[in-house]
Motif scaffolding. Structure first.
Motif, PDB file in Angstrom:
ATOM      1  N   ASP A   4       0.831  -1.209   0.000  1.00 22.45           N
ATOM      2  CA  ASP A   4       0.000   0.000   0.000  1.00 22.45           C
ATOM      3  C   ASP A   4       0.866   1.260   0.000  1.00 22.45           C
ATOM      4  O   ASP A   4       0.466   2.292  -0.529  1.00 22.45           O
ATOM      5  CB  ASP A   4      -0.941   0.017   1.204  1.00 22.45           C
ATOM      6  N   PRO A  11      -5.249   1.097  -6.556  1.00 20.73           N
ATOM      7  CA  PRO A  11      -5.737  -0.115  -5.891  1.00 20.73           C
ATOM      8  C   PRO A  11      -5.935  -1.284  -6.853  1.00 20.73           C
ATOM      9  O   PRO A  11      -5.930  -2.432  -6.428  1.00 20.73           O
ATOM     10  CB  PRO A  11      -7.067   0.324  -5.271  1.00 20.73           C
ATOM     11  N   ASP A  12      -6.098  -1.025  -8.143  1.00 19.03           N
ATOM     12  CA  ASP A  12      -6.280  -2.094  -9.117  1.00 19.03           C
ATOM     13  C   ASP A  12      -4.969  -2.493  -9.791  1.00 19.03           C
ATOM     14  O   ASP A  12      -4.966  -3.266 -10.739  1.00 19.03           O
ATOM     15  CB  ASP A  12      -7.286  -1.671 -10.188  1.00 19.03           C
ATOM     16  N   ASP A  13      -3.844  -1.976  -9.297  1.00 22.25           N
ATOM     17  CA  ASP A  13      -2.546  -2.309  -9.853  1.00 22.25           C
ATOM     18  C   ASP A  13      -2.313  -3.825  -9.742  1.00 22.25           C
ATOM     19  O   ASP A  13      -2.606  -4.420  -8.701  1.00 22.25           O
ATOM     20  CB  ASP A  13      -1.454  -1.556  -9.088  1.00 22.25           C
ATOM     21  N   PRO A  14      -1.802  -4.455 -10.790  1.00 22.33           N
ATOM     22  CA  PRO A  14      -1.591  -5.910 -10.753  1.00 22.33           C
ATOM     23  C   PRO A  14      -0.694  -6.371  -9.607  1.00 22.33           C
ATOM     24  O   PRO A  14      -0.941  -7.419  -9.016  1.00 22.33           O
ATOM     25  CB  PRO A  14      -0.942  -6.219 -12.102  1.00 22.33           C
ATOM     26  N   THR A  16      -0.366  -4.961  -6.659  1.00 21.73           N
ATOM     27  CA  THR A  16      -1.169  -4.869  -5.436  1.00 21.73           C
ATOM     28  C   THR A  16      -2.122  -6.051  -5.348  1.00 21.73           C
ATOM     29  O   THR A  16      -2.249  -6.674  -4.288  1.00 21.73           O
ATOM     30  CB  THR A  16      -1.956  -3.546  -5.409  1.00 21.73           C
ATOM     31  N   GLN A  17      -2.775  -6.369  -6.452  1.00 19.53           N
ATOM     32  CA  GLN A  17      -3.701  -7.503  -6.478  1.00 19.53           C
ATOM     33  C   GLN A  17      -2.972  -8.820  -6.225  1.00 19.53           C
ATOM     34  O   GLN A  17      -3.484  -9.697  -5.532  1.00 19.53           O
ATOM     35  CB  GLN A  17      -4.446  -7.548  -7.816  1.00 19.53           C
ATOM     36  N   LEU A  18      -1.771  -8.953  -6.787  1.00 23.58           N
ATOM     37  CA  LEU A  18      -0.977 -10.162  -6.599  1.00 23.58           C
ATOM     38  C   LEU A  18      -0.667 -10.386  -5.125  1.00 23.58           C
ATOM     39  O   LEU A  18      -0.739 -11.513  -4.629  1.00 23.58           O
ATOM     40  CB  LEU A  18       0.324 -10.053  -7.405  1.00 23.58           C
ATOM     41  N   LYS A  20      -2.404  -9.598  -2.651  1.00 17.50           N
ATOM     42  CA  LYS A  20      -3.614  -9.876  -1.880  1.00 17.50           C
ATOM     43  C   LYS A  20      -4.200 -11.251  -2.167  1.00 17.50           C
ATOM     44  O   LYS A  20      -5.144 -11.667  -1.498  1.00 17.50           O
ATOM     45  CB  LYS A  20      -4.674  -8.810  -2.176  1.00 17.50           C
ATOM     46  N   GLN A  21      -3.653 -11.952  -3.161  1.00 12.75           N
ATOM     47  CA  GLN A  21      -4.209 -13.249  -3.531  1.00 12.75           C
ATOM     48  C   GLN A  21      -3.982 -14.283  -2.430  1.00 12.75           C
ATOM     49  O   GLN A  21      -2.925 -14.319  -1.801  1.00 12.75           O
ATOM     50  CB  GLN A  21      -3.590 -13.756  -4.832  1.00 12.75           C
TER      51      GLN A  21
END
Length: 65
Positions: A4, A11-14, A16-18, A20-21
């Motif tokens: 963060d 927030p939709d950056d790949p 960042t998403q990675l 959180k998986q």
């Protein structure tokens, strides 16, 4: 360092998403494949950094003459 902090406005950056998986459903083989993919991406980013630093040093050398 928290993801963060690196990507607060995306927030939709790949990446960042990675981060959180959920890794629980992945098998050991899938986790190894994930690590290999991430290591390949790290190598690609490092190569870009090296190229950028080299380019800048070359440009600075030209303009110092």
């Amino acid at each position: 360092m928290d993801l963060d902090e690196l990507f607060p406005a995306k927030p939709d950056d790949p990446l960042t998403q990675l981060g959180k998986q959920d890794l629980d459903p992945l098998s050991v083989d899938e986790l190894h494949a994930r690590i290999a993919g991430l290591e390949a991406e790290i190598a690609r980013v490092r190569a870009k950094i090296d190229a950028s630093v080299s380019f800048r040093a070359s440009a600075e050398a030209i303009f110092r003459k």
